[in-house]
Design a protein around this motif. Structure first.
Motif, PDB file in Angstrom:
ATOM      1  N   LEU A  12     -43.942 -10.264 -24.167  1.00  0.00           N
ATOM      2  CA  LEU A  12     -42.174 -10.341 -23.259  1.00  0.00           C
ATOM      3  C   LEU A  12     -42.585  -9.063 -22.741  1.00  0.00           C
ATOM      4  N   TRP A  13     -42.508  -8.149 -22.472  1.00  0.00           N
ATOM      5  CA  TRP A  13     -42.363  -7.281 -21.875  1.00  0.00           C
ATOM      6  C   TRP A  13     -43.392  -6.793 -21.540  1.00  0.00           C
ATOM      7  N   ARG A  14     -44.712  -7.642 -21.736  1.00  0.00           N
ATOM      8  CA  ARG A  14     -46.442  -7.131 -20.217  1.00  0.00           C
ATOM      9  C   ARG A  14     -46.151  -7.919 -19.167  1.00  0.00           C
ATOM     10  N   ARG A  15     -45.062  -9.622 -19.687  1.00  0.00           N
ATOM     11  CA  ARG A  15     -45.355 -10.540 -18.790  1.00  0.00           C
ATOM     12  C   ARG A  15     -44.178 -10.225 -17.675  1.00  0.00           C
ATOM     13  N   LYS A  16     -43.233  -8.873 -17.904  1.00  0.00           N
ATOM     14  CA  LYS A  16     -41.777  -8.585 -17.545  1.00  0.00           C
ATOM     15  C   LYS A  16     -40.176 -10.094 -16.999  1.00  0.00           C
ATOM     16  N   VAL A  17     -41.280 -10.219 -18.206  1.00  0.00           N
ATOM     17  CA  VAL A  17     -39.650 -11.427 -18.298  1.00  0.00           C
ATOM     18  C   VAL A  17     -38.628 -10.685 -19.512  1.00  0.00           C
ATOM     19  N   THR A  18     -38.966  -9.125 -19.733  1.00  0.00           N
ATOM     20  CA  THR A  18     -37.922  -8.830 -20.721  1.00  0.00           C
ATOM     21  C   THR A  18     -38.487  -7.106 -20.750  1.00  0.00           C
ATOM     22  N   LYS A  19     -37.302  -5.719 -20.310  1.00  0.00           N
ATOM     23  CA  LYS A  19     -37.235  -5.115 -20.085  1.00  0.00           C
ATOM     24  C   LYS A  19     -37.583  -3.619 -21.459  1.00  0.00           C
ATOM     25  N   MET A  20     -37.060  -4.395 -22.517  1.00  0.00           N
ATOM     26  CA  MET A  20     -36.496  -3.492 -23.508  1.00  0.00           C
ATOM     27  C   MET A  20     -37.026  -4.878 -25.189  1.00  0.00           C
ATOM     28  N   ALA A  21     -36.543  -3.905 -26.624  1.00  0.00           N
ATOM     29  CA  ALA A  21     -36.370  -4.939 -27.707  1.00  0.00           C
ATOM     30  C   ALA A  21     -35.884  -3.985 -28.497  1.00  0.00           C
ATOM     31  N   ILE A  22     -34.979  -4.588 -29.115  1.00  0.00           N
ATOM     32  CA  ILE A  22     -34.264  -4.762 -30.083  1.00  0.00           C
ATOM     33  C   ILE A  22     -34.553  -5.237 -31.215  1.00  0.00           C
ATOM     34  N   THR A  23     -35.046  -4.930 -32.755  1.00  0.00           N
ATOM     35  CA  THR A  23     -35.484  -5.241 -33.621  1.00  0.00           C
ATOM     36  C   THR A  23     -35.290  -4.229 -34.905  1.00  0.00           C
ATOM     37  N   CYS A  24     -35.060  -5.328 -36.206  1.00  0.00           N
ATOM     38  CA  CYS A  24     -34.715  -4.744 -37.590  1.00  0.00           C
ATOM     39  C   CYS A  24     -35.789  -4.258 -37.804  1.00  0.00           C
ATOM     40  N   VAL A  25     -36.941  -4.460 -37.730  1.00  0.00           N
ATOM     41  CA  VAL A  25     -37.810  -4.098 -38.629  1.00  0.00           C
ATOM     42  C   VAL A  25     -38.586  -3.348 -38.072  1.00  0.00           C
ATOM     43  N   ARG A  26     -38.387  -2.085 -39.156  1.00  0.00           N
ATOM     44  CA  ARG A  26     -38.767  -0.248 -38.657  1.00  0.00           C
ATOM     45  C   ARG A  26     -40.161  -0.295 -37.874  1.00  0.00           C
ATOM     46  N   GLY A  27     -41.692  -1.130 -38.948  1.00  0.00           N
ATOM     47  CA  GLY A  27     -42.715  -0.905 -38.812  1.00  0.00           C
ATOM     48  C   GLY A  27     -42.652  -1.397 -37.144  1.00  0.00           C
ATOM     49  N   VAL A  28     -41.942  -2.469 -37.002  1.00  0.00           N
ATOM     50  CA  VAL A  28     -42.440  -3.189 -35.805  1.00  0.00           C
ATOM     51  C   VAL A  28     -41.667  -2.247 -34.492  1.00  0.00           C
ATOM     52  N   ALA A  29     -40.324  -1.176 -34.705  1.00  0.00           N
ATOM     53  CA  ALA A  29     -40.060  -0.529 -33.971  1.00  0.00           C
ATOM     54  C   ALA A  29     -41.007   0.410 -33.701  1.00  0.00           C
ATOM     55  N   GLU A  30     -42.218   0.951 -34.479  1.00  0.00           N
ATOM     56  CA  GLU A  30     -43.056   2.370 -34.303  1.00  0.00           C
ATOM     57  C   GLU A  30     -43.737   1.419 -33.507  1.00  0.00           C
ATOM     58  N   ARG A  31     -44.581   0.885 -33.713  1.00  0.00           N
ATOM     59  CA  ARG A  31     -45.929  -0.504 -33.323  1.00  0.00           C
ATOM     60  C   ARG A  31     -44.768   0.522 -31.545  1.00  0.00           C
ATOM     61  N   LEU A  32     -44.064  -0.685 -31.011  1.00  0.00           N
ATOM     62  CA  LEU A  32     -43.908  -1.010 -30.063  1.00  0.00           C
ATOM     63  C   LEU A  32     -43.741   0.438 -29.296  1.00  0.00           C
ATOM     64  N   GLU A  33     -43.255   1.235 -29.833  1.00  0.00           N
ATOM     65  CA  GLU A  33     -42.735   2.983 -29.651  1.00  0.00           C
ATOM     66  C   GLU A  33     -43.369   3.281 -29.608  1.00  0.00           C
ATOM     67  N   ALA A  34     -45.162   2.838 -29.798  1.00  0.00           N
ATOM     68  CA  ALA A  34     -46.484   3.879 -29.714  1.00  0.00           C
ATOM     69  C   ALA A  34     -47.182   3.228 -28.679  1.00  0.00           C
ATOM     70  N   ILE A  35     -46.896   2.043 -27.749  1.00  0.00           N
ATOM     71  CA  ILE A  35     -47.345   1.301 -26.543  1.00  0.00           C
ATOM     72  C   ILE A  35     -46.592   1.279 -25.486  1.00  0.00           C
ATOM     73  N   GLY A  36     -45.357   2.417 -25.504  1.00  0.00           N
ATOM     74  CA  GLY A  36     -44.545   2.510 -24.114  1.00  0.00           C
ATOM     75  C   GLY A  36     -43.731   1.404 -24.138  1.00  0.00           C
ATOM     76  N   VAL A  37     -43.142   0.309 -25.249  1.00  0.00           N
ATOM     77  CA  VAL A  37     -42.038  -0.470 -25.054  1.00  0.00           C
ATOM     78  C   VAL A  37     -40.658  -0.025 -25.256  1.00  0.00           C
ATOM     79  N   PRO A  38     -39.845   0.370 -24.015  1.00  0.00           N
ATOM     80  CA  PRO A  38     -39.118   0.646 -24.571  1.00  0.00           C
ATOM     81  C   PRO A  38     -37.936  -0.030 -26.606  1.00  0.00           C
ATOM     82  N   THR A  39     -38.357   0.594 -26.992  1.00  0.00           N
ATOM     83  CA  THR A  39     -37.069  -0.247 -28.367  1.00  0.00           C
ATOM     84  C   THR A  39     -36.307   0.263 -28.452  1.00  0.00           C
ATOM     85  N   MET A  40     -35.188  -0.467 -29.141  1.00  0.00           N
ATOM     86  CA  MET A  40     -34.085   0.097 -30.155  1.00  0.00           C
ATOM     87  C   MET A  40     -34.159  -0.984 -31.047  1.00  0.00           C
TER      88      MET A  40
END
Length: 432
Positions: free
Chosen positions: A147-175
């Motif tokens: 969704l972020w790469r297609r510019k549909v969204t501008k940030m991600a809100i996740t409940c999973v720690r592993g997901v947050a770490e991976r998204l931050e590593a590729i530059g997705v603004p993550t909460m």
């Protein structure tokens, strides 16, 4: 009461620092089980074992992993990440120019909960995308990243720690959603109540009625009195051993019935959660006889016994449910009935043919059901040595029960007597 706290180190530490007072009036001991990844929750549950009265998970993510793995044997709850936790994340996002919560992707939470939280803080929901199902870390990461790469969204809100770490590593603004102190306290109180209810339920009184068809009086055949007494004593001794193992008591009720009194918790462990009737396999293996079992729960011994006898009658009639709760409702059905229907016991084994021939001869002579090698050989037309081998085959197949040898003053080996369990033949004929 003991509560197992399962979650990442920072959340487990917060819970432990809150202390037992957070469970309200309940006095609870907290045991920490911290992990580095949510998928380790299953292993943490197994390590805590049965010493826990209730489980408290840091979020719905580790709880779902443990639930799907089928390892939860005690009551469990989790710290919710919707509501106050989502409100906190949205507040932090609106105060940080890197985030735009109105164009966000969220995971694990239900869409209705997300819409409600957004509406409560007057944020539009047109630009949000929710992945409700808990899947693997890689799949959830792909959902947010796509969704972020297609510019549909501008940030991600996740409940999973592993997901947050991976998204931050590729530059997705993550909460990443974090449990609030109020949510932790509320979840602790819930876990305390669940543990207390479980303890009360485990202490509920249970009665097991054990009926022995072989010991019932029969108008068709008579068995020697001494044999019935020997079998009854052997059976009572075995039931006392089994009762002692589960912290219960056992005593005879009449000539063919025994009663075992225990708690629900003891019976759950002895029956694999009321999936298998207790004592049946050991008695069959050691004594070669079949028993019928009924289990009942109740507020008093009388109520439990009444329900146990009703369960016994139901089991004898339907061959399915053998246990009822204190309201008279069936618990988990026994598994032996479907097994018996799917894989019926073979009727043409060597032992059954031998037993059938012996039972026909005994019926003609109107003799007792107790034989030795000499009498069996005479009825079968074989030598005593061959008859002795055939009788041992009957014992191995559970179709005869060896009796204690007679004590005589004469030299030589005493006669070995066998009680023939012809009831097996009667059941085979009735089932045809």
């Amino acid at each position: 009461m003991t509560i197992g706290v399962i979650g990442p180190h920072e959340v487990v530490e917060r819970v432990m620092l809150m202390g037992p007072g957070s469970t309200g009036p309940l006095n609870a001991r907290l045991i920490a089980a911290a992990y580095r990844d949510e998928q380790e929750a299953t292993d943490k549950v197994l390590r805590l074992g049965s010493a826990i009265d209730a489980y408290l998970f840091a979020s719905p993510v580790p709880y779902e992993f443990a639930r799907k793995a089928g390892v939860l044997t005690m009551p469990a709850t989790y710290v919710p990440l919707g509501g106050a936790s989502l409100h906190e994340a949205l507040l932090r996002a609106t105060l940080d120019e890197r985030f735009e919560p109105t164009r966000a992707s969220l995971d694990v939470l239900g869409r209705s909960d997300v819409v409600e939280a957004y509406s409560e803080v007057d944020l539009p929901v047109d630009g949000i995308h929710v992945h409700e199902e808990l899947t693997s870390t890689s799949q959830l990461t792909s959902f947010h990243e796509g969704l972020w790469r297609r510019k549909v969204t501008k940030m991600a809100i996740t409940c999973v720690r592993g997901v947050a770490e991976r998204l931050e590593a590729i530059g997705v603004p993550t909460m990443r959603l974090r449990p609030t102190n109020a949510g932790v306290r509320s979840a602790l109180q819930t876990a305390g109540l669940l543990g207390a209810h479980h303890r009360l339920e485990e202490a509920q009184l249970g009665v097991v009625i054990v009926d022995v068809p072989t010991l019932r009086d029969s108008t068709r055949r008579s068995t020697p009195r001494y044999w019935r007494d020997e079998l009854r004593l052997a059976l009572q001794r075995l039931l006392l051993q089994e009762a002692h193992r589960i912290n219960a008591t056992a005593h005879p009720v009449d000539d063919h019935t025994f009663m075992v009194t225990a708690t629900r918790g003891s019976l759950v462990s002895a029956t694999e959660g009321f999936r298998q009737p207790p004592f049946v396999e050991r008695i069959k293996a050691e004594l070669g006889i079949a028993i019928e079992v009924g289990i009942g729960m109740g507020r008093t011994t009388q109520d439990a016994e009444t329900h146990a006898r009703a369960a016994l009658s139901r089991a004898q009639a339907t061959r399915q449910s053998f246990a009822v709760d204190r309201e008279g409702r069936s618990l988990v059905p026994a598994q032996r009935a479907p097994q018996r229907q799917q894989t019926p016991e073979p009727l043409r084994t060597k032992g059954r043919e031998t037993l059938l021939r012996l039972s026909e001869k005994i019926a003609e002579e109107e003799g007792p059901l107790v034989v030795d090698a000499e009498n069996a050989g005479r009825m079968l037309g074989v030598t005593p040595r061959t008859a002795r081998r055939l009788l041992r085959t009957l014992v191995e197949e559970g179709l005869a029960w060896p009796l204690p040898p007679n004590r005589t003053l004469q030299p030589g080996r005493p006669r070995q007597l066998y009680r023939l369990i012809v009831e097996k033949i009667d059941k085979d004929k009735a089932s045809r």
